[in-house]
Design a protein around this motif. Sequence first.
Motif, PDB file in Angstrom:
ATOM      1  N   ALA A 321     -51.658 115.737 -24.735  1.00  0.00           N
ATOM      2  CA  ALA A 321     -52.414 114.768 -24.902  1.00  0.00           C
ATOM      3  C   ALA A 321     -54.231 114.979 -24.711  1.00  0.00           C
ATOM      4  O   ALA A 321     -54.589 116.203 -24.293  1.00  0.00           O
ATOM      5  CB  ALA A 321     -52.352 114.213 -23.249  1.00  0.00           C
ATOM      6  N   SER A 322     -54.918 114.374 -25.481  1.00  0.00           N
ATOM      7  CA  SER A 322     -55.962 115.109 -25.310  1.00  0.00           C
ATOM      8  C   SER A 322     -56.946 114.600 -23.716  1.00  0.00           C
ATOM      9  O   SER A 322     -56.516 113.346 -23.290  1.00  0.00           O
ATOM     10  CB  SER A 322     -56.889 113.902 -26.486  1.00  0.00           C
ATOM     11  OG  SER A 322     -57.221 112.453 -25.792  1.00  0.00           O
ATOM     12  N   PRO A 323     -58.105 115.595 -23.221  1.00  0.00           N
ATOM     13  CA  PRO A 323     -58.862 114.729 -22.269  1.00  0.00           C
ATOM     14  C   PRO A 323     -59.150 113.251 -21.855  1.00  0.00           C
ATOM     15  O   PRO A 323     -58.719 112.469 -20.791  1.00  0.00           O
ATOM     16  CB  PRO A 323     -59.768 115.674 -22.461  1.00  0.00           C
ATOM     17  CG  PRO A 323     -59.727 116.752 -22.984  1.00  0.00           C
ATOM     18  CD  PRO A 323     -59.011 115.980 -24.176  1.00  0.00           C
ATOM     19  N   SER A 325     -57.640 110.404 -23.475  1.00  0.00           N
ATOM     20  CA  SER A 325     -55.938 109.793 -23.522  1.00  0.00           C
ATOM     21  C   SER A 325     -55.534 110.401 -21.564  1.00  0.00           C
ATOM     22  O   SER A 325     -55.194 108.911 -20.768  1.00  0.00           O
ATOM     23  CB  SER A 325     -54.906 110.531 -23.816  1.00  0.00           C
ATOM     24  OG  SER A 325     -54.832 111.401 -23.171  1.00  0.00           O
TER      25      SER A 325
END
Lengths: 409, 233
Positions: A321-323, A325
């Motif tokens: 998960a990207s920051p 998201s």
Amino acid sequence: MFDADLWREIIQSINKNRTRSLLSGFTIAFAILLFTILFGVANGLQNTFNATFADDAINLISIYTGRTSKANNGLQAGRRIRLKNEDFDYIEKEFDTKIQHITGRVNRSVQASFGVETNSYPLRAVHPEHQFLEKTIMLKGRYINQNDIVNRTKVAVIGRLVEEDLFLDKDPIGAYISLNKVPYRVVGVFRDDGGDNEERIVYTPVSTAQRIYGNNEYLNQIKIGYDPKMDYNEALAFGNTLKGKLKKRFNVAKNDQRAVRVRNRAEAARNANLISVSLSIIILVIGLGTLIAGIVGISNIMIFIVKERTKEIGIRKALGASPKSIVTIILTETIVITAIAGYIGLLIGVAVLKLATPILEDYFIKDPGVSNTLVLGATMSLILAGAIAGYIPAKKASKIKPIIALRND
Amino acid sequence: MLKINALHKSYAIGESSLHVLKGIDLSVETGEMVAIMGSSGSGKSTLLNIIGMLDVADSGDYILDGLPIEALTEKKAAVYRNKFLGFIFQSFNLINYKNALENVALPLYYQGLNRKKRQELALFHLEKVGLTNWSGHLPKELSGGQKQRVAIARALAANPKLLLADEPTGALDTKTSHEIMAFIQQLNDEGKTILMVTHEEDIAGMCKRIVRLRDGVIIEDKKVNQVRASQYV
């Protein structure tokens, strides 16, 4: 921009963590509920206040006369001073630039009858501008006009309740009513915000009354609406000048308080305005206070939620998960909860106000309620606050190092 | 596959700092199954975390599949983790409000696959770990072994080049441990590169190579004859 997957995630997260969602929802709903009720009640107070002072124009000066209480210039005390048409003309000419409206008034009590219906009412014989000073609102027909004054026509303008009392369902306009056995043609029906008594009044032209009741030129009082551009101090000064000139005109001692009386609304208006302003400030403080309490509540819950979800966030990050998201999911969840809970709180608040209106009216709270714009604004600001309150912890959460989040406990 | 050169890492503890990794050189080829051993405090978990891009080294080179891993932004690290790495943890780290299938599908969500494709792939991997019938169950309804198998399915779902396991059998009883190890060995047989941290000798013996750490340096790096876990099952 609609991302079905994101919404599925959020709905699942809200749904599967009911306690958490309900807890935060409850805080927000409660804050909005309080906001609505307090604001509504405060509004009601203001409404009551406005209604009390809405009766007459606030820039009003009334002139009455009585008997002299002191001897002056060789004239004895106890002399009766009476206003006449010439005094009216004098004031109108002398203070032309400072006067917005002016009217004389003759007060009588009359027995009014139409057909078989009879009742007694106060009669006010006035000039046309009396309408603006008394804030008379025409429902049908017209008010007294200058033509009536010049021709001393026998016309009457009756209050809404006079119409109800005497005319039942008939149209009064054009009908003749008898006032103390003199027939008058009804030319208008009015209403007044000053209450029932103000709507049980009959107006006729002042000149007609002077001809019929004694064929003289006397006036019971003169009312002036001063130029509203004057501030309080100017208005007070104007009142005093007026008083001084009239005392001189009637040969009355300067310190005689009874012979010429000038009642100036400016003073009362200043006080009224002060109360009105303080009420507005109180309302503002209440509103802001509740909103701030709500915002603090949301912030606390958001911090708690993020703390509780630290592990989940760590797992998500480990899985890619990207920051962004992480921020999106937490923020959207906050906004969804805030919006729904805020709306519920609002509905309950409005319902409570509606139900309580009859009870509150006993406590001088009139039409408690909140405007749609205000309600929308409050909800929007709470959603915004929720977003801001959620953003900081969410941003923090997005920076959580997965290894810290995943540390075995 | 993986190449590490002169890796250093220290943690600040109050005023002083703790030098955890003091120059690690390690290279792992595709298809290897490596156990990193050491007592607690030897730096083995720190090493695994750096390899897993969950932590950053202070100095040294780290090349994964030909890509130098350094000064990654959070966003880039997330993409790399998702694409290259699969994690298996001692405490499983499943999301407790998602069922087995949803847990397995999560890395695929972050890969941007559509829902249908995610469900398909997740189900395929659940089948692989023998939990097709448990797809709708929440983690709390699963046994420890089942949870770890869900976690393995999740680690495999994104088809990573490298599987990282941190004490994968640490929370399991011996029998279940052997089952899980047998499964991991099977994955290795199919060609997956596996790196695992453990402090249990018998578990390490089921790998093909053992790297021993003490006080932040490698003291031993040897190939071993793999003990097949299936013989205990």
